[in-house]
Scaffold this motif. Structure first.
Motif, mmCIF file in Angstrom:
data_model
loop_
_atom_site.group_PDB
_atom_site.id
_atom_site.type_symbol
_atom_site.label_atom_id
_atom_site.label_comp_id
_atom_site.label_asym_id
_atom_site.label_seq_id
_atom_site.Cartn_x
_atom_site.Cartn_y
_atom_site.Cartn_z
ATOM 1 N N ALA A 23 -2.340 -36.910 -31.069
ATOM 2 C CA ALA A 23 -2.580 -35.972 -32.191
ATOM 3 C C ALA A 23 -3.131 -34.443 -31.113
ATOM 4 C CB ALA A 23 -2.767 -36.205 -33.360
ATOM 5 N N VAL A 24 -4.002 -35.429 -30.895
ATOM 6 C CA VAL A 24 -4.856 -33.935 -29.638
ATOM 7 C C VAL A 24 -4.038 -33.502 -28.596
ATOM 8 C CG1 VAL A 24 -7.044 -32.626 -29.177
ATOM 9 C CG2 VAL A 24 -6.954 -34.526 -31.097
ATOM 10 N N ILE A 25 -3.626 -34.280 -28.052
ATOM 11 C CA ILE A 25 -2.964 -34.152 -26.607
ATOM 12 C C ILE A 25 -1.703 -33.335 -26.384
ATOM 13 C CG2 ILE A 25 -2.270 -34.936 -24.426
ATOM 14 C CD1 ILE A 25 -4.604 -37.048 -24.702
ATOM 15 N N LEU A 26 -1.137 -33.720 -27.095
ATOM 16 C CA LEU A 26 0.377 -33.727 -27.284
ATOM 17 C C LEU A 26 1.113 -32.150 -27.533
ATOM 18 C CD1 LEU A 26 2.480 -37.139 -28.634
ATOM 19 C CD2 LEU A 26 2.229 -36.099 -25.579
ATOM 20 N N PRO A 27 0.146 -31.755 -28.936
ATOM 21 C CA PRO A 27 1.158 -30.447 -29.354
ATOM 22 C C PRO A 27 0.349 -29.224 -28.102
ATOM 23 C CG PRO A 27 0.265 -31.702 -30.914
ATOM 24 C CD PRO A 27 -0.490 -32.520 -30.033
ATOM 25 N N GLN A 28 -0.747 -29.255 -27.530
ATOM 26 C CA GLN A 28 -1.294 -28.774 -26.314
ATOM 27 C C GLN A 28 -0.915 -28.597 -24.999
ATOM 28 O OE1 GLN A 28 -5.747 -28.296 -26.187
ATOM 29 N NE2 GLN A 28 -5.610 -29.960 -27.498
ATOM 30 N N THR A 29 0.262 -29.438 -24.549
ATOM 31 C CA THR A 29 1.092 -29.305 -23.892
ATOM 32 C C THR A 29 2.533 -28.523 -23.802
ATOM 33 O OG1 THR A 29 2.215 -31.317 -24.520
ATOM 34 C CG2 THR A 29 0.085 -31.797 -22.809
ATOM 35 N N VAL A 30 2.776 -27.807 -24.801
ATOM 36 C CA VAL A 30 3.968 -26.992 -24.881
ATOM 37 C C VAL A 30 3.424 -25.618 -23.859
ATOM 38 C CG1 VAL A 30 5.634 -26.022 -26.055
ATOM 39 C CG2 VAL A 30 4.742 -28.324 -26.683
ATOM 40 N N ALA A 31 3.489 -25.417 -23.067
ATOM 41 C CA ALA A 31 3.163 -24.044 -23.311
ATOM 42 C C ALA A 31 4.388 -23.299 -22.709
ATOM 43 C CB ALA A 31 1.652 -24.142 -21.446
ATOM 44 N N PRO A 32 5.509 -22.218 -23.365
ATOM 45 C CA PRO A 32 5.838 -21.458 -23.010
ATOM 46 C C PRO A 32 5.264 -20.251 -21.412
ATOM 47 C CG PRO A 32 5.588 -21.516 -24.990
ATOM 48 C CD PRO A 32 4.321 -21.655 -24.502
ATOM 49 N N MET A 33 3.990 -19.693 -21.982
ATOM 50 C CA MET A 33 4.032 -18.711 -20.712
ATOM 51 C C MET A 33 3.529 -19.344 -19.405
ATOM 52 S SD MET A 33 2.990 -15.498 -20.132
ATOM 53 C CE MET A 33 2.206 -15.061 -21.177
ATOM 54 N N MET A 34 2.900 -20.809 -19.336
ATOM 55 C CA MET A 34 3.161 -21.108 -17.685
ATOM 56 C C MET A 34 4.481 -21.733 -17.805
ATOM 57 S SD MET A 34 -0.323 -21.499 -17.387
ATOM 58 C CE MET A 34 -0.638 -20.088 -19.042
ATOM 59 N N VAL A 35 5.729 -22.162 -18.322
ATOM 60 C CA VAL A 35 6.655 -22.324 -18.204
ATOM 61 C C VAL A 35 7.414 -21.185 -17.154
ATOM 62 C CG1 VAL A 35 9.037 -22.293 -18.280
ATOM 63 C CG2 VAL A 35 7.131 -23.339 -18.750
ATOM 64 N N PHE A 36 7.223 -19.428 -18.129
ATOM 65 C CA PHE A 36 7.621 -17.960 -18.187
ATOM 66 C C PHE A 36 7.009 -17.969 -16.884
ATOM 67 C CE2 PHE A 36 7.582 -13.369 -18.043
ATOM 68 C CZ PHE A 36 8.762 -12.797 -17.523
ATOM 69 N N VAL A 37 5.558 -18.159 -16.091
ATOM 70 C CA VAL A 37 5.168 -17.281 -14.787
ATOM 71 C C VAL A 37 5.686 -18.701 -13.956
ATOM 72 C CG1 VAL A 37 2.868 -17.265 -13.596
ATOM 73 C CG2 VAL A 37 3.189 -16.583 -16.361
ATOM 74 N N LEU A 38 4.961 -19.695 -13.892
ATOM 75 C CA LEU A 38 5.913 -20.913 -13.149
ATOM 76 C C LEU A 38 7.641 -19.687 -12.784
ATOM 77 C CD1 LEU A 38 4.668 -23.888 -13.876
ATOM 78 C CD2 LEU A 38 4.183 -22.409 -11.999
ATOM 79 N N LYS A 39 8.611 -19.740 -13.705
ATOM 80 C CA LYS A 39 9.502 -19.403 -12.945
ATOM 81 C C LYS A 39 9.734 -18.086 -12.384
ATOM 82 C CE LYS A 39 13.391 -17.473 -15.609
ATOM 83 N NZ LYS A 39 14.273 -16.759 -14.325
ATOM 84 N N ARG A 40 8.991 -16.880 -12.791
ATOM 85 C CA ARG A 40 8.493 -15.934 -11.711
ATOM 86 C C ARG A 40 8.990 -16.678 -10.588
ATOM 87 N NH1 ARG A 40 9.084 -11.745 -14.936
ATOM 88 N NH2 ARG A 40 8.674 -10.167 -12.518
ATOM 89 N N PHE A 41 7.626 -17.159 -10.319
ATOM 90 C CA PHE A 41 7.110 -17.627 -8.931
ATOM 91 C C PHE A 41 7.899 -18.380 -7.864
ATOM 92 C CE2 PHE A 41 5.176 -20.060 -5.809
ATOM 93 C CZ PHE A 41 4.542 -18.789 -4.951
ATOM 94 N N PHE A 42 8.884 -19.399 -8.974
ATOM 95 C CA PHE A 42 9.791 -19.912 -8.248
ATOM 96 C C PHE A 42 11.037 -18.746 -7.917
ATOM 97 C CE2 PHE A 42 8.941 -23.456 -10.757
ATOM 98 C CZ PHE A 42 7.930 -23.853 -10.202
ATOM 99 N N ASP A 43 11.694 -17.810 -8.639
ATOM 100 C CA ASP A 43 12.909 -17.373 -8.843
ATOM 101 C C ASP A 43 12.308 -16.258 -7.327
ATOM 102 O OD1 ASP A 43 13.706 -17.268 -10.859
ATOM 103 O OD2 ASP A 43 12.725 -16.421 -11.299
ATOM 104 N N ALA A 44 11.140 -16.548 -6.867
ATOM 105 C CA ALA A 44 10.764 -15.312 -5.321
ATOM 106 C C ALA A 44 11.362 -16.174 -4.215
ATOM 107 C CB ALA A 44 9.456 -14.733 -5.309
ATOM 108 N N ILE A 45 11.037 -17.274 -4.208
ATOM 109 C CA ILE A 45 11.392 -18.070 -3.361
ATOM 110 C C ILE A 45 12.417 -18.828 -2.857
ATOM 111 C CG2 ILE A 45 11.161 -20.892 -2.642
ATOM 112 C CD1 ILE A 45 8.960 -21.510 -4.575
#
Length: 281
Positions: free
Chosen positions: A146-168
């Motif tokens: 209950a403490v762990i699972l809701p904290q694993t959703v991180a849209p900001m991290m997904v967006f930042v990683l996507k921007r980095f992958f776009d540049a590869i």
């Protein structure tokens, strides 16, 4: 006639930068030094008026009261376990999701990217009630999950990683596919090695956020044996009003592990943030 900055001596520019950095460092260290010194005072001295944090002899009584009044070792273990799990799951899920959004060609990809960006704008406090109801429905309240699972959703991290992958460059991935590599092998053997700086930066930011998270673990746990360090230390209260020394000691105990981690991985953290620009995200 004033001279341009380019004509100034190099030592003047270096001295100005050094002075500015020293002032910023002092501004950051002053509150921490004040907190540390106040935690080493007795409750009577800490509560007495005055501008100096040292109003009497130094003592560790506030730390003794914290460790005597609560189960700090179990809380610290819970924090390490939950923070480690949240960091690993978040990084794995976010990297896979970001790579899929960056390289995928499925229908609705643009809409999913838009939803991810929109999710960044949603304050986490708005999701507390539906998340708690969801945990109740799955009978997960007062569990680690209950403490762990809701904290694993991180849209900001997904967006930042996507921007980095776009540049590869895609040519690197195409070359690996010509050698017979599958999409997962390309991701693991080509993309991830090139993404070590951003993955390290994301891991650090997720770790710090999970360790310092107080509100959600406080709401979803009632069992003292499942509390994290910030939540457990907040329950150590004195019956005679506000306890300044214990509050300061609790802050030092909760922050000490992060400071130690940063000191050990200082160069990697600074290099990751500098090369990815995540600190300004």
């Amino acid at each position: 006639m004033p001279t341009s900055p380019r004509s100034w001596p190099l030592w003047t520019t270096s001295t100005s930068r050094g002075t500015a950095l020293t002032l910023f460092a002092a501004a950051w260290l002053l509150p921490f030094a004040w907190t540390l010194l106040s935690s080493l005072q007795s409750e009577q001295d800490a509560a007495s008026p005055g501008l100096s944090p040292i109003k009497g002899p130094l003592t560790l009584q506030a730390y003794r009261d914290i460790f005597d009044g609560g189960n700090v070792p179990i809380w610290a273990f819970n924090s390490v376990l939950i923070t480690g799990a949240v960091t690993v799951i978040t990084v794995v899920v976010s990297t896979l999701a970001a790579y899929g959004l960056s390289r995928g060609t499925f229908r609705g990809r643009r809409a999913l990217v838009a939803v991810t960006v929109a999710a960044i704008l949603v304050p986490p406090q708005l999701l507390i009630v539906p998340l708690f109801q969801q945990m109740l429905a799955f009978n997960l309240v007062d569990t680690y999950w209950a403490v762990i699972l809701p904290q694993t959703v991180a849209p900001m991290m997904v967006f930042v990683l996507k921007r980095f992958f776009d540049a590869i460059p895609r040519e690197l991935e195409e070359a690996a596919r010509l050698d017979g590599a599958s999409d997962l092998q390309v991701f693991r053997s080509v993309v991830l090695p090139l993404s070590r700086p951003i993955v390290a930066a994301v891991s650090v930011f997720v770790l710090i956020g999970a360790w310092n998270n107080f509100l959600w673990p406080y709401i979803v746990t009632n069992d003292p044996d499942l509390m994290t360090l910030p939540v457990g230390l907040a329950t150590v209260k004195d019956t005679f009003g506000l306890v300044y020394a214990q509050s300061m000691a609790s802050a030092v105990v909760a922050a000490a592990p992060l400071i130690v981690v940063f000191l050990f991985f200082q160069r990697r953290v600074v290099r990751s943030v500098a090369t990815t620009g995540l600190g300004g995200a």
